[in-house]
Each structure stands twice: as structure tokens, then as C-alpha cells.
Design a protein around this motif. Structure first.
Motif, mmCIF file in Angstrom:
data_model
loop_
_atom_site.group_PDB
_atom_site.id
_atom_site.type_symbol
_atom_site.label_atom_id
_atom_site.label_comp_id
_atom_site.label_asym_id
_atom_site.label_seq_id
_atom_site.Cartn_x
_atom_site.Cartn_y
_atom_site.Cartn_z
ATOM 1 N N ALA A 1 -0.204 -10.246 -78.693
ATOM 2 C CA ALA A 1 -0.488 -9.286 -77.626
ATOM 3 C C ALA A 1 -1.367 -8.175 -78.182
ATOM 4 O O ALA A 1 -0.877 -7.149 -78.665
ATOM 5 N N CYS A 2 -2.675 -8.393 -78.121
ATOM 6 C CA CYS A 2 -3.645 -7.456 -78.710
ATOM 7 C C CYS A 2 -4.405 -6.645 -77.667
ATOM 8 O O CYS A 2 -5.190 -5.760 -78.032
ATOM 9 N N SER B 1 -5.575 -3.912 -75.210
ATOM 10 C CA SER B 1 -5.275 -2.482 -75.192
ATOM 11 C C SER B 1 -6.474 -1.693 -74.664
ATOM 12 O O SER B 1 -7.616 -2.134 -74.787
ATOM 13 N N ASN C 1 -1.845 -1.004 -71.186
ATOM 14 C CA ASN C 1 -1.009 -0.845 -72.378
ATOM 15 C C ASN C 1 0.483 -0.950 -72.095
ATOM 16 O O ASN C 1 1.253 -1.386 -72.952
ATOM 17 N N THR D 1 1.339 -5.167 -71.200
ATOM 18 C CA THR D 1 2.208 -5.620 -72.283
ATOM 19 C C THR D 1 3.510 -6.193 -71.730
ATOM 20 O O THR D 1 4.009 -7.221 -72.208
ATOM 21 N N THR D 2 4.051 -5.556 -70.711
ATOM 22 C CA THR D 2 5.281 -6.043 -70.091
ATOM 23 C C THR D 2 5.082 -7.422 -69.484
ATOM 24 O O THR D 2 5.904 -8.332 -69.682
ATOM 25 N N LEU E 1 4.651 -10.119 -72.296
ATOM 26 C CA LEU E 1 5.897 -10.470 -72.977
ATOM 27 C C LEU E 1 6.861 -11.189 -72.042
ATOM 28 O O LEU E 1 7.565 -12.104 -72.465
ATOM 29 N N TYR F 1 3.440 -8.199 -81.088
ATOM 30 C CA TYR F 1 2.840 -7.079 -80.343
ATOM 31 C C TYR F 1 2.095 -6.176 -81.315
ATOM 32 O O TYR F 1 2.655 -5.762 -82.337
ATOM 33 N N GLY G 1 0.785 -2.706 -82.022
ATOM 34 C CA GLY G 1 0.898 -1.315 -81.614
ATOM 35 C C GLY G 1 -0.105 -0.446 -82.333
ATOM 36 O O GLY G 1 -1.285 -0.772 -82.416
ATOM 37 N N LYS H 1 1.483 3.150 -76.209
ATOM 38 C CA LYS H 1 1.814 2.252 -77.319
ATOM 39 C C LYS H 1 3.279 2.405 -77.723
ATOM 40 O O LYS H 1 3.910 1.439 -78.164
ATOM 41 N N GLY I 1 5.280 0.138 -75.550
ATOM 42 C CA GLY I 1 5.268 -1.245 -76.034
ATOM 43 C C GLY I 1 6.216 -1.449 -77.187
ATOM 44 O O GLY I 1 6.924 -2.469 -77.258
ATOM 45 N N GLN J 1 6.556 -6.743 -84.078
ATOM 46 C CA GLN J 1 5.485 -5.791 -83.819
ATOM 47 C C GLN J 1 4.819 -5.368 -85.112
ATOM 48 O O GLN J 1 5.455 -5.310 -86.168
#
Length: 231
Positions: A80-81, A83, A105, A109-110, A113, A130, A132, A150, A153, A173
Motif C-alpha cells: 500500500a504505497c 499517498s 491517505n 488506505t482503509t 486494506l 503499509y 507510512g 499517515k 494508516g 508497516q
């Protein structure tokens, strides 16, 4: 170990692209990006699968994962990059910029995931990494919105890692220091940090975590801090 399947969200530039480049020589890679021309350019360069996907849209994230699973049946790891940069004083940020940073972000991200874990639980194994930021570990003036998103996340990953009850599904992470990527340039900001980690260096660690085997113990929930001299 044989070829595996990895999905890299935000894989058209910066750290995500560096991760995809490391993986593609030996594995099946699907890159997600929200700019069609950039997705096309990366797929042409790497010979991988590309999916146009705005991660702030739940429907697009769901469809992107479905496309990858339909093609390869399983997903061994998700990076998960994706951003959006939001630097500057809160008073100087436009409501539109703030909203976009939160959408990508936090919400993005939610959604990533949520969908990743849906598929990993279905197959019974897999890794999520993830990406961060070091700023999460210490307050830094000038980036309140970026740091807050961030931090969201990071908190989400910690809770999800505890909820798996199985190390076969690892939720991890990594918090790199400042990297001179296009993150800032995309919103018109300059990269001002003098000490930073290179995306290619950090990508090595992301790839290591993505490739951990289901029976590798005691790593789900791990927080990796790549100290680069800044703090």
C-alpha cells in the motif's frame, strides 16, 4: 520458492514503482495507479499488469482486486504505497487539497486494506505492507495534515494486525524517512529535505516483508523504522 503474485498500489512512481521493479523479474506484478497514461507507461516498461484505480473509490479498489484475482487466482502480497502529499501550514492548505489527502491517505488506505484482507483471508495466507512515514513517530512542524493522515494508516494497521489471530496473514508497516520522489512535485511543492532515503533502498525492505512465508513467525504487526539520519 516459485513465482508469486503481488499488487502494488501507487506503483506508477516513487517507492511503489521501485518496489514493482524489484519484484517483476521473478514474480507476477499488478500495478495500480490513478493516471491512465502513467499506468500504461509502467506496464510497457515492466511488462506487468496495470490497473487504473483511484484508491479513494471503494468500487474501483474492489474492481481492481477482482481483476487481479480473476487473472492470477491468488494474491501473495499487497504493498500500500499510494499517498498524497499535504505539506504546509493548515491555514495555507485549500479545503480541496485537505479533502484529497484525507480521501487517498485515510479512506484509500482503509479500502485497500479491507479488500486485501478479504482476499488473503479467503485463501488463508498473504502479506500486507503499509508504507507510512517517519514523521508519524515524531511531530514535525509544517506537515500537520500529511502526518495526521499517515498516523491514521499506522493506527489502522496496528489494529488489523492484532485482529488476524494468525501469522499466516501478516499486516505490517514501514516508515521511511524523506525520499526525493514525485510525491511533493505532484501538488506543486519542492522537496526541501537534505537528508533522505532513496526509494530504491527502501523498496528492498518492502519487498523483503512482502515475500515472508506464511510460517515465518512473530512478524505480523511489525513496525519497521528505516532510520536515515533525520531524527
Amino acid at each position: 520458492m516459485g513465482a508469486k503474485t503481488f499488487l502494488v498500489a501507487g506503483g506508477t512512481s516513487g517507492l511503489g514503482l521501485a518496489v514493482a521493479r524489484l519484484l517483476v523479474a521473478e514474480h507476477r506484478v499488478a500495478v495500480l495507479g490513478d493516471v491512465p497514461d502513467e499506468v500504461a507507461a509502467v506496464t510497457d516498461e515492466l511488462g506487468c499488469v496495470g490497473v487504473v484505480c483511484d484508491v479513494s473509490s471503494w468500487q474501483q479498489v474492489r474492481d481492481a482486486f477482482a481483476e487481479v484475482v480473476d487473472r492470477y487466482a491468488t494474491i501473495d502480497g499487497v504493498a500500500a504505497c499510494a499517498s498524497v502529499w499535504a505539506g504546509g501550514d493548515l491555514a495555507d492548505l485549500s479545503p480541496q487539497h485537505i479533502r484529497r489527502a484525507v480521501e487517498v491517505n485515510a479512506l484509500g488506505t482503509t479500502y485497500l486494506l479491507k479488500e486485501a484482507l478479504h482476499h488473503l483471508r479467503r485463501q488463508g495466507y498473504g502479506n500486507v505492507v503499509y508504507v507510512g512515514a517517519m514523521a508519524v513517530t515524531r511531530a514535525r512542524p509544517g506537515i500537520p495534515v500529511y502526518r495526521a493522515t499517515k498516523s491514521y494508516g499506522s493506527s489502522l494497521v496496528e489494529s488489523l494486525a492484532e485482529a488476524q489471530h494468525s501469522n499466516r496473514i501478516k499486516v505490517m508497516q514501514l516508515h521511511p524517512g524523506p525520499m526525493p520522489t514525485r510525491l511533493q512535485e505532484r501538488v506543486g511543492d519542492e522537496f526541501l529535505d537534505e537528508i533522505y532515503a532513496g526509494a530504491e533502498q527502501v523498496a528492498v525492505e518492502v519487498v523483503r516483508l512482502l515475500q515472508l512465508a506464511p510460517d515465518d513467525l512473530y512478524v505480523s504487526g511489525a513496525r519497521v523504522l528505516r532510520a536515515d539520519g533525520r531524527w
